[in-house]
Design a protein around this motif. Structure first.
Motif, PDB file in Angstrom:
ATOM      1  N   VAL A  18      -7.714  -5.873  15.057  1.00 13.77           N
ATOM      2  CA  VAL A  18      -6.496  -5.104  14.810  1.00 13.77           C
ATOM      3  C   VAL A  18      -5.966  -4.591  16.139  1.00 13.77           C
ATOM      4  O   VAL A  18      -6.687  -3.946  16.911  1.00 13.77           O
ATOM      5  CB  VAL A  18      -6.771  -3.926  13.850  1.00 13.77           C
ATOM      6  N   ALA A  19      -4.689  -4.872  16.423  1.00 11.79           N
ATOM      7  CA  ALA A  19      -4.113  -4.528  17.726  1.00 11.79           C
ATOM      8  C   ALA A  19      -3.525  -3.122  17.758  1.00 11.79           C
ATOM      9  O   ALA A  19      -3.510  -2.476  18.811  1.00 11.79           O
ATOM     10  CB  ALA A  19      -3.022  -5.537  18.091  1.00 11.79           C
ATOM     11  N   ALA A  20      -3.011  -2.627  16.628  1.00 12.71           N
ATOM     12  CA  ALA A  20      -2.332  -1.329  16.616  1.00 12.71           C
ATOM     13  C   ALA A  20      -2.194  -0.860  15.172  1.00 12.71           C
ATOM     14  O   ALA A  20      -2.439  -1.622  14.228  1.00 12.71           O
ATOM     15  CB  ALA A  20      -0.959  -1.429  17.286  1.00 12.71           C
ATOM     16  N   VAL A  21      -1.784   0.404  15.024  1.00  9.16           N
ATOM     17  CA  VAL A  21      -1.739   1.030  13.706  1.00  9.16           C
ATOM     18  C   VAL A  21      -0.439   1.805  13.544  1.00  9.16           C
ATOM     19  O   VAL A  21       0.024   2.466  14.484  1.00  9.16           O
ATOM     20  CB  VAL A  21      -2.923   2.011  13.515  1.00  9.16           C
ATOM     21  N   SER A  22       0.129   1.752  12.335  1.00  8.75           N
ATOM     22  CA  SER A  22       1.256   2.609  11.970  1.00  8.75           C
ATOM     23  C   SER A  22       0.882   3.373  10.715  1.00  8.75           C
ATOM     24  O   SER A  22       0.421   2.777   9.738  1.00  8.75           O
ATOM     25  CB  SER A  22       2.515   1.775  11.717  1.00  8.75           C
ATOM     26  N   LEU A  23       1.054   4.695  10.752  1.00 12.35           N
ATOM     27  CA  LEU A  23       0.752   5.537   9.592  1.00 12.35           C
ATOM     28  C   LEU A  23       1.980   6.325   9.189  1.00 12.35           C
ATOM     29  O   LEU A  23       2.645   6.936  10.028  1.00 12.35           O
ATOM     30  CB  LEU A  23      -0.370   6.524   9.925  1.00 12.35           C
ATOM     31  N   THR A  24       2.264   6.344   7.907  1.00 14.55           N
ATOM     32  CA  THR A  24       3.184   7.317   7.319  1.00 14.55           C
ATOM     33  C   THR A  24       2.366   8.135   6.335  1.00 14.55           C
ATOM     34  O   THR A  24       1.794   7.579   5.393  1.00 14.55           O
ATOM     35  CB  THR A  24       4.360   6.631   6.603  1.00 14.55           C
ATOM     36  N   VAL A  67      -8.960   2.900  21.593  1.00 10.20           N
ATOM     37  CA  VAL A  67      -7.980   2.650  22.654  1.00 10.20           C
ATOM     38  C   VAL A  67      -6.927   1.640  22.174  1.00 10.20           C
ATOM     39  O   VAL A  67      -6.731   0.576  22.759  1.00 10.20           O
ATOM     40  CB  VAL A  67      -8.639   2.169  23.967  1.00 10.20           C
ATOM     41  N   LYS A  68      -6.276   2.001  21.080  1.00 12.13           N
ATOM     42  CA  LYS A  68      -5.182   1.165  20.608  1.00 12.13           C
ATOM     43  C   LYS A  68      -4.031   2.045  20.143  1.00 12.13           C
ATOM     44  O   LYS A  68      -4.214   3.192  19.746  1.00 12.13           O
ATOM     45  CB  LYS A  68      -5.630   0.204  19.516  1.00 12.13           C
ATOM     46  N   LYS A  69      -2.855   1.506  20.245  1.00 11.39           N
ATOM     47  CA  LYS A  69      -1.647   2.260  19.963  1.00 11.39           C
ATOM     48  C   LYS A  69      -1.532   2.605  18.484  1.00 11.39           C
ATOM     49  O   LYS A  69      -1.946   1.841  17.612  1.00 11.39           O
ATOM     50  CB  LYS A  69      -0.414   1.447  20.374  1.00 11.39           C
ATOM     51  N   CYS A  70      -0.927   3.790  18.221  1.00 11.27           N
ATOM     52  CA  CYS A  70      -0.561   4.099  16.853  1.00 11.27           C
ATOM     53  C   CYS A  70       0.789   4.797  16.839  1.00 11.27           C
ATOM     54  O   CYS A  70       1.179   5.461  17.800  1.00 11.27           O
ATOM     55  CB  CYS A  70      -1.620   4.949  16.140  1.00 11.27           C
ATOM     56  N   VAL A  71       1.521   4.597  15.761  1.00  8.45           N
ATOM     57  CA  VAL A  71       2.777   5.294  15.486  1.00  8.45           C
ATOM     58  C   VAL A  71       2.539   6.176  14.277  1.00  8.45           C
ATOM     59  O   VAL A  71       1.983   5.713  13.266  1.00  8.45           O
ATOM     60  CB  VAL A  71       3.921   4.293  15.212  1.00  8.45           C
ATOM     61  N   HIS A  82       4.456  18.279  14.806  1.00  4.39           N
ATOM     62  CA  HIS A  82       3.581  17.837  13.727  1.00  4.39           C
ATOM     63  C   HIS A  82       4.229  16.786  12.830  1.00  4.39           C
ATOM     64  O   HIS A  82       3.613  16.334  11.866  1.00  4.39           O
ATOM     65  CB  HIS A  82       3.151  19.041  12.886  1.00  4.39           C
ATOM     66  N   SER A  83       5.449  16.394  13.143  1.00  2.00           N
ATOM     67  CA  SER A  83       6.076  15.286  12.416  1.00  2.00           C
ATOM     68  C   SER A  83       5.693  13.933  12.992  1.00  2.00           C
ATOM     69  O   SER A  83       6.109  12.897  12.468  1.00  2.00           O
ATOM     70  CB  SER A  83       7.603  15.444  12.417  1.00  2.00           C
ATOM     71  N   GLY A  84       4.906  13.932  14.081  1.00  2.00           N
ATOM     72  CA  GLY A  84       4.377  12.682  14.594  1.00  2.00           C
ATOM     73  C   GLY A  84       5.001  12.233  15.888  1.00  2.00           C
ATOM     74  O   GLY A  84       5.695  12.989  16.571  1.00  2.00           O
ATOM     75  N   TYR A  85       4.749  10.967  16.229  1.00  4.14           N
ATOM     76  CA  TYR A  85       5.304  10.386  17.452  1.00  4.14           C
ATOM     77  C   TYR A  85       5.503   8.887  17.275  1.00  4.14           C
ATOM     78  O   TYR A  85       4.939   8.259  16.387  1.00  4.14           O
ATOM     79  CB  TYR A  85       4.430  10.677  18.665  1.00  4.14           C
ATOM     80  N   GLY A  86       6.330   8.343  18.173  1.00  3.61           N
ATOM     81  CA  GLY A  86       6.754   6.957  18.015  1.00  3.61           C
ATOM     82  C   GLY A  86       7.967   6.900  17.092  1.00  3.61           C
ATOM     83  O   GLY A  86       8.379   7.906  16.511  1.00  3.61           O
TER      84      GLY A  86
END
Length: 454
Positions: free
Chosen positions: A199-205, A222-226, A430-434
């Motif tokens: 898995v290269a990266a993660v997106s969470l809502t 050490v992988k990107k997340c939004v 606290h609403s996140g980033y990306g």
């Protein structure tokens, strides 16, 4: 292990689903990796054709998908159909525009030449919520697939039927095995998928709590997340606002999806001069709402998605009242079956109380009076969240200046904030980033690579 879905209108069990085994998860990851090598090589035109087929299927199956959402999380049918159509629109937008948005960029350098290119990262994991089980997925999936990645989707357990129906839709659209995969898993296996090198990266809502956990797990690997998390959006009504316009926007965008939206109009901050007319107008509109069966066309507010969420909301309402807020409408748990909660209005909550500072995820509005515009801005920004907001004023220059001082990712001027494929969506604090959507969202899961030539 198994996951269970329930009808929030009745409490009845709808279905039980076997959780994917560790071996099954590993096989899905292998398949996604293999599929990504093929998918990225197809080129934009063929990927666009696949995504366009998904859009057509979403529209063709809108009634069935809306019925599933109504059964599993209580969304009124008309809102579910609208969600299908909006999701199809996102697919078409990226099918038509991704190639241009990801085109190489020529850069002037001192000697030779250079370009910035955009390459897919690989397999991207999307951890998705229950409140918009199609739109939240498609707004992540459409740009991510068009960039040449493949996706794994871990959906919320209470909408597993909808998740699997969407996966079948992708299969039927002919994108090929492994391009889009639904993982029927719970929390512990999800952490293992995040850590997996395939898995290269993660997106969470999701919630702030979930965001903290996913950010820590992705950071460890050490992988990107939004992260697109909660919100406590301020809708500010200034002295000279068009009261009818402001009241309609505030009520409609507080109660959409039974108020279970991260970007709903949660805090109505109204100047002293505007308050009497505004409060009278919103009370009329709130009283007109129909709480009931999501299959009834007269219903405007369906049940909340789960009983534990209703209990949490009621605890916040009661705590706010105990702290000094006045409940002028609703606020009483109804008798009978189902996770219903009445349309509720809390006024004048003191600073630090739940209704003033926290996110209330349900059909509860908060009205806070401010002495003037300066005080309204201070209250609007007095939150750990920063997702969306709005300001209402007939003086557009004043409204624009006010909007530019609001600490959030999107602001509406004399209108509500909505997510749109052409505009970036996301928050701060606290609403996140990306960001999701627009070119900014498209860039989240690509390798922005510089190529320098002699």
């Amino acid at each position: 292990m198994s996951l269970q879905t329930r009808n929030p209108a009745t409490g009845d069990v709808l279905d039980t689903y076997a959780e994917l085994s560790p071996a099954g998860v590993s096989a899905a990851l292998d398949q996604a990796v293999t599929a990504q090598r093929r998918w990225r090589s197809l080129g934009f035109a063929r990927r666009a054709a696949g995504l366009s087929a998904v859009a057509e299927a979403l529209e063709a199956r809108a009634d069935d998908l809306a019925r599933l959402m109504a059964l599993e999380m209580g969304k009124p049918l008309a809102q579910g159909v609208a969600e299908c159509k909006k999701s199809a629109g996102a697919c078409r937008y990226y099918a038509e525009n991704a190639e241009a948005l990801l085109a190489d960029e020529a850069v002037t350098v001192d000697s030779g030449s250079a370009a910035v290119t955009h390459a897919p990262l690989g397999v991207i994991l999307g951890i998705m919520p229950w409140n918009f089980p199609l739109w939240q997925v498609l707004r992540f999936v459409a740009p991510t697939l068009m960039a040449g990645n493949t996706v794994l989707i871990k959906h919320a357990p209470n909408v597993t039927g909808t998740a699997l129906a969407l996966a079948r839709l992708f299969d039927d659209a002919g994108l090929g095995e492994g391009v889009y995969t639904a993982l029927v898993i719970d929390l512990e296996p999800t952490a293992q998928v995040i850590a997996d090198p395939r898995v290269a990266a993660v997106s969470l809502t999701g919630s702030v709590r979930a965001g903290r956990a996913v950010a820590a797990q992705a950071g460890q690997a050490v992988k990107k997340c939004v992260l697109e998390l909660g919100g406590s959006d301020a809708y500010v009504v200034l002295d000279d606002a068009d009261i009818d316009l402001a009241a309609t926007a505030c009520v409609n965008f507080r109660l959409v999806n039974a108020g279970q939206s991260c970007i709903a109009a949660k805090r109505w901050i109204v100047t002293h001069a505007a308050r009497p007319a505004f409060e009278a107008a919103v009370r009329v509109r709130l009283a007109e709402q129909v709480v009931g069966d999501p299959f009834d066309s007269a219903t405007t507010v369906g049940p909340m998605a789960r009983d534990d969420l209703r209990e949490q909301l009621h605890d916040q309402v009661q705590a706010s009242i105990a702290a000094g807020a006045r409940c002028t409408l609703g606020g009483v748990l109804p008798a009978g079956t189902g996770s219903y909660y009445p349309v509720t209005l809390l006024t004048d909550p003191p600073p630090g109380s739940a209704a003033y500072a926290d996110e209330l995820f349900g059909p509860v509005a908060t009205l806070i009076e401010a002495a003037d515009a300066e005080a309204a801005l201070q209250i609007a920004n007095d939150t750990v969240y920063g997702l969306g907001g709005a300001v209402f004023s007939r003086d557009l220059e004043t409204a624009e200046a006010f909007a530019r001082q609001m600490h959030c990712g999107a602001v509406g001027i004399n209108r509500a904030v909505v997510s749109d494929p052409r505009l970036p969506f996301g928050g701060i604090g606290h609403s996140g980033y990306g960001r999701e959507l627009s070119r900014h969202g498209l860039m989240e899961f690509v390798n922005v690579r510089a190529i320098m030539r002699a």
